[in-house]
Write a protein that holds these residues in place. Sequence first.
Motif, PDB file in Angstrom:
ATOM      1  N   UNK A 198       0.835  -1.215   0.000  1.00  0.00           N
ATOM      2  CA  UNK A 198       0.000   0.000   0.000  1.00  0.00           C
ATOM      3  C   UNK A 198       0.865   1.259   0.000  1.00  0.00           C
ATOM      4  N   UNK A 199       1.845   1.301   0.899  1.00  0.00           N
ATOM      5  CA  UNK A 199       2.703   2.483   0.997  1.00  0.00           C
ATOM      6  C   UNK A 199       3.662   2.573  -0.186  1.00  0.00           C
ATOM      7  N   UNK A 200       4.131   1.444  -0.673  1.00  0.00           N
ATOM      8  CA  UNK A 200       5.047   1.455  -1.808  1.00  0.00           C
ATOM      9  C   UNK A 200       4.358   2.015  -3.052  1.00  0.00           C
ATOM     10  N   UNK A 201       3.101   1.623  -3.264  1.00  0.00           N
ATOM     11  CA  UNK A 201       2.355   2.114  -4.417  1.00  0.00           C
ATOM     12  C   UNK A 201       2.128   3.618  -4.332  1.00  0.00           C
ATOM     13  N   UNK A 202       1.916   4.113  -3.129  1.00  0.00           N
ATOM     14  CA  UNK A 202       1.607   5.529  -2.975  1.00  0.00           C
ATOM     15  C   UNK A 202       2.831   6.433  -2.910  1.00  0.00           C
ATOM     16  N   UNK A 203       3.951   5.896  -2.375  1.00  0.00           N
ATOM     17  CA  UNK A 203       5.116   6.745  -2.114  1.00  0.00           C
ATOM     18  C   UNK A 203       6.390   6.295  -2.829  1.00  0.00           C
ATOM     19  N   UNK A 204       6.335   5.139  -3.485  1.00  0.00           N
ATOM     20  CA  UNK A 204       7.540   4.599  -4.091  1.00  0.00           C
ATOM     21  C   UNK A 204       8.351   3.834  -3.062  1.00  0.00           C
ATOM     22  N   UNK A 205       9.309   3.019  -3.546  1.00  0.00           N
ATOM     23  CA  UNK A 205      10.077   2.154  -2.644  1.00  0.00           C
ATOM     24  C   UNK A 205      10.881   2.953  -1.633  1.00  0.00           C
TER      25      UNK A 205
END
Length: 260
Positions: A198-205
């Motif tokens: 969820x966070x990776x999709x929204x903020x990048x790795x």
Amino acid sequence: MSKDGLCAIITGSASGLGAATALILARGGGRIVINYSSSQKEAEETADLCRSAGGEVVVVQGDVSRDEDCRKIVAAAVPWGRLDALINNAGITKHVAHGNLDGLSAEDFQRLFGVNTIGPFQMVRAARPLLEAGANASSHASAVVNVSSVAGISGIGSSVAYAASKGALNVMTLSLARALAPLIRVNAVCPGYMDTPWFTKGRGADGAAKVRDAVISKVPLKVASSAEDVANAVCFLATPQSGNMTGETVRIDAGAHLIT
């Protein structure tokens, strides 16, 4: 659980928290409707894992913001004759700084509320007859578990619209708990940070890694919650182990709310 396994619908269960919840219930011999909106490959992979773990699984595509899709999802459980649990996990967001009021449109609010708030209501309405049948077939109430967020308690999170939609879901949990008793219990879980895509999709790795490290350094328990950590609490609320609980909002944030 009943002798032939818990009968449950989990919306938004292709991956992340929903998938982790499905796998736990499958290990207990559950019958599970796995729902996805667009991630068919992930949903089928999760279904295969659940079947290998001993569960019976039906995979159904549907967008919970559409009432006709909610009814289609529930129809997949009709052959079982009952539902013991409905887990409203499907959710979306838009990442916009809270101070950027021009970053959100009316359409953004409508879409987030459509999935995060209206969707759970429509799912409960569609599933109510099967949930009541589950309660009448056993000695305990059936369960609805709404997956909310600490954003809905504290007005934080990925955007104002997201926080507002989850705050509305928390209040709706109270309303439905009153309205549907004694045959159906309604509770909510409010996760804080979860280490999921969820966070990776929204903020990048890189952005997601920074958030994870910041959370670990600040929260009292010094951990980043996994999907499985929160899924254990969801399953507790979905099963008779929590049989005397209704109208509760359970915060799971590794103690972040204790920080002053």
